[in-house]
Write a protein that holds these residues in place. Sequence first.
Motif, PDB file in Angstrom:
ATOM      1  N   LEU A 146       0.837  -1.206   0.000  1.00  0.00           N
ATOM      2  CA  LEU A 146       0.000   0.000   0.000  1.00  0.00           C
ATOM      3  C   LEU A 146       0.875   1.262   0.000  1.00  0.00           C
ATOM      4  O   LEU A 146       1.663   1.446  -0.904  1.00  0.00           O
ATOM      5  N   SER A 147       0.744   2.100   1.031  1.00  0.00           N
ATOM      6  CA  SER A 147       1.519   3.356   1.007  1.00  0.00           C
ATOM      7  C   SER A 147       3.022   3.095   1.103  1.00  0.00           C
ATOM      8  O   SER A 147       3.831   3.963   0.795  1.00  0.00           O
ATOM      9  N   GLU A 148       3.402   1.896   1.520  1.00  0.00           N
ATOM     10  CA  GLU A 148       4.826   1.562   1.645  1.00  0.00           C
ATOM     11  C   GLU A 148       5.399   0.931   0.369  1.00  0.00           C
ATOM     12  O   GLU A 148       6.557   0.521   0.348  1.00  0.00           O
ATOM     13  N   ALA A 149       4.592   0.854  -0.676  1.00  0.00           N
ATOM     14  CA  ALA A 149       5.059   0.299  -1.950  1.00  0.00           C
ATOM     15  C   ALA A 149       6.124   1.216  -2.561  1.00  0.00           C
ATOM     16  O   ALA A 149       6.327   2.338  -2.095  1.00  0.00           O
ATOM     17  N   VAL A 150       6.798   0.715  -3.601  1.00  0.00           N
ATOM     18  CA  VAL A 150       7.786   1.557  -4.300  1.00  0.00           C
ATOM     19  C   VAL A 150       7.094   2.257  -5.479  1.00  0.00           C
ATOM     20  O   VAL A 150       6.524   1.600  -6.345  1.00  0.00           O
ATOM     21  N   TYR A 151       7.104   3.578  -5.438  1.00  0.00           N
ATOM     22  CA  TYR A 151       6.540   4.393  -6.514  1.00  0.00           C
ATOM     23  C   TYR A 151       7.675   5.134  -7.214  1.00  0.00           C
ATOM     24  O   TYR A 151       8.688   5.463  -6.591  1.00  0.00           O
ATOM     25  N   ARG A 152       7.493   5.382  -8.504  1.00  0.00           N
ATOM     26  CA  ARG A 152       8.408   6.287  -9.192  1.00  0.00           C
ATOM     27  C   ARG A 152       7.694   7.623  -9.332  1.00  0.00           C
ATOM     28  O   ARG A 152       6.662   7.714  -9.990  1.00  0.00           O
ATOM     29  N   PHE A 153       8.241   8.627  -8.668  1.00  0.00           N
ATOM     30  CA  PHE A 153       7.674   9.971  -8.725  1.00  0.00           C
ATOM     31  C   PHE A 153       8.454  10.790  -9.741  1.00  0.00           C
ATOM     32  O   PHE A 153       9.680  10.700  -9.798  1.00  0.00           O
ATOM     33  N   THR A 154       7.743  11.597 -10.506  1.00  0.00           N
ATOM     34  CA  THR A 154       8.413  12.647 -11.269  1.00  0.00           C
ATOM     35  C   THR A 154       8.143  13.928 -10.501  1.00  0.00           C
ATOM     36  O   THR A 154       6.983  14.320 -10.337  1.00  0.00           O
ATOM     37  N   VAL A 155       9.223  14.521  -9.987  1.00  0.00           N
ATOM     38  CA  VAL A 155       9.048  15.709  -9.143  1.00  0.00           C
ATOM     39  C   VAL A 155       9.584  16.954  -9.837  1.00  0.00           C
ATOM     40  O   VAL A 155      10.437  16.864 -10.725  1.00  0.00           O
ATOM     41  N   GLU A 156       9.047  18.093  -9.411  1.00  0.00           N
ATOM     42  CA  GLU A 156       9.474  19.377  -9.970  1.00  0.00           C
ATOM     43  C   GLU A 156       9.764  20.329  -8.825  1.00  0.00           C
ATOM     44  O   GLU A 156       8.906  20.551  -7.959  1.00  0.00           O
ATOM     45  N   ASP A 157      10.969  20.863  -8.812  1.00  0.00           N
ATOM     46  CA  ASP A 157      11.360  21.836  -7.780  1.00  0.00           C
ATOM     47  C   ASP A 157      11.018  21.358  -6.367  1.00  0.00           C
ATOM     48  O   ASP A 157      10.312  22.023  -5.621  1.00  0.00           O
ATOM     49  N   PHE A 158      11.513  20.192  -6.061  1.00  0.00           N
ATOM     50  CA  PHE A 158      11.267  19.527  -4.783  1.00  0.00           C
ATOM     51  C   PHE A 158      12.307  20.070  -3.785  1.00  0.00           C
ATOM     52  O   PHE A 158      13.505  19.803  -3.914  1.00  0.00           O
ATOM     53  N   PRO A 159      11.864  20.887  -2.798  1.00  0.00           N
ATOM     54  CA  PRO A 159      12.849  21.602  -1.975  1.00  0.00           C
ATOM     55  C   PRO A 159      13.497  20.728  -0.885  1.00  0.00           C
ATOM     56  O   PRO A 159      12.808  20.041  -0.140  1.00  0.00           O
ATOM     57  N   CYS A 160      14.823  20.766  -0.851  1.00  0.00           N
ATOM     58  CA  CYS A 160      15.568  19.997   0.148  1.00  0.00           C
ATOM     59  C   CYS A 160      16.763  20.816   0.619  1.00  0.00           C
ATOM     60  O   CYS A 160      17.129  21.808   0.007  1.00  0.00           O
ATOM     61  N   VAL A 161      17.355  20.327   1.695  1.00  0.00           N
ATOM     62  CA  VAL A 161      18.605  20.898   2.179  1.00  0.00           C
ATOM     63  C   VAL A 161      19.638  19.775   2.098  1.00  0.00           C
ATOM     64  O   VAL A 161      19.338  18.635   2.479  1.00  0.00           O
ATOM     65  N   VAL A 162      20.825  20.056   1.578  1.00  0.00           N
ATOM     66  CA  VAL A 162      21.881  19.036   1.569  1.00  0.00           C
ATOM     67  C   VAL A 162      22.251  18.786   3.029  1.00  0.00           C
ATOM     68  O   VAL A 162      22.669  19.714   3.729  1.00  0.00           O
ATOM     69  N   ALA A 163      22.055  17.541   3.485  1.00  0.00           N
ATOM     70  CA  ALA A 163      22.264  17.258   4.913  1.00  0.00           C
ATOM     71  C   ALA A 163      23.608  16.587   5.161  1.00  0.00           C
ATOM     72  O   ALA A 163      24.326  16.942   6.090  1.00  0.00           O
TER      73      ALA A 163
END
Lengths: 174, 279
Positions: A146-163
């Motif tokens: 279910l929600s824990e399955a593996v999905y392939r997302f196509t993302v646009e401007d996905f904000p992150c911080v280099v950790a």
Amino acid sequence: MKKITLPLTQEEIRSLHAGEGVLLSGAILTGRDCAHKRITEFLDRGEALPFTLAGATIYYAGPCPAPEGKACGSCGPTTSARMDAFTPRLLSLGLKGMIGKGERSPKVCEAIEKYGAVYFAAIGGAGALYGNAVKKSELVAFPDLLSEAVYRFTVEDFPCVVAIDGKGGNIYKR
Amino acid sequence: MRIIHSDTIEDAVYRLAREACLNLIPSCKAALVRAEREEENESAKFALSAVLKNAETAAAEQMAICQDTGYAVVLAEIGQQVQIQGKLLCEAVDAGVRRAYRDFCFRKSICDPITRVNTADNTPAALHTEIVAGDKIALTFLPKGFGSENMSRIYMLTPAKGTEGIIQAIVETVRLAGSKPCPPVYVGVGIGGTFDGCALLAKKALTREVGSRNPRKDVAEIEERALKEINELGIGAQGFGGKTTAIGVSCELAPTHIAGLPVAVNIQCHCVRCTKTVL
């Protein structure tokens, strides 16, 4: 914020510094607790995975179902540390990027450095913002999870911080 | 004797679940606005402003504020003069949860602890009942995320540890949780009771308004001192460092045994979601 198109190149990874903000665009795979266990079982049996890890970026997340008209429901990061036990092995197989929240174990930090990878922190609790940054979602493997399955997302401007940048830079080290 | 039909309870739980998962409680939002305004650490400020923007987006677009729409914790204070007709109370609560999580695209996060097979409808709810005076039912809905639940702890202190021991336990729990539970956190603390009762007190403390103080002066002082010490840890929003590691500490008390001093520390992420109604 620096714009990055996935998949990550080695050159790009080397140019990243802990603390810097980035906007990711392109394909990412989702995978959290159960998917990681499943992946490890595949590897233990010597079976091919239904997706390619080499060069991939994995997002530790389990989305809400998509409301009508959206590619994805609310989908922020989950706590990365729960994946630590599995991560060095995946990095040894060519995984290049990880997106999650919170600190990683010393072993994961070492493996990030050894294999030239990078760990991005997404902002935990910003599920609606991240859900909206997902433009396309395809189920790739393990639908029974279910929600824990593996999905392939196509993302646009996905904000992150280099950790954790693989050069000793770690935003969580105070 | 007042009769309340189980359908009324089911519908109330349905509405409470929806409202809870879509909105931050106002006292949480106010605390986050203040934290963002006062933050000087650039990464932490970015995280806090993203969280506030997220709250606006979630409310405007009717999306779950966080994808972890939680374990559905339901506290029911049932007046002794009430008779519930229809389904069993737990069935009515679960039915409300089931419908809300299906209709509003909330994540189903409940699974068998061993096989990890998902129940697929987010039931059962964690239902806590209390029989009280009167002819009403007061319902509280708290969708509890587990990134923060995982970082919670219980201490069975000796009485000699006293107030200092209590504060140390609270601060240590937050320090050990570090960046993992989505700080700035809201800290619910149970003090006293039994092993089990103490943990429930901590959960109940999380249903209080962020920034509220226990009416007992000595307990309010524990809340204030613990909050101050936590915010000196420097963990900050998302563990990026900065001024605000917690937005509040709430302590609830119960009498305990002469041999013990239980302290339960229940961690709640910055996404404080809680709704209440009285039937």
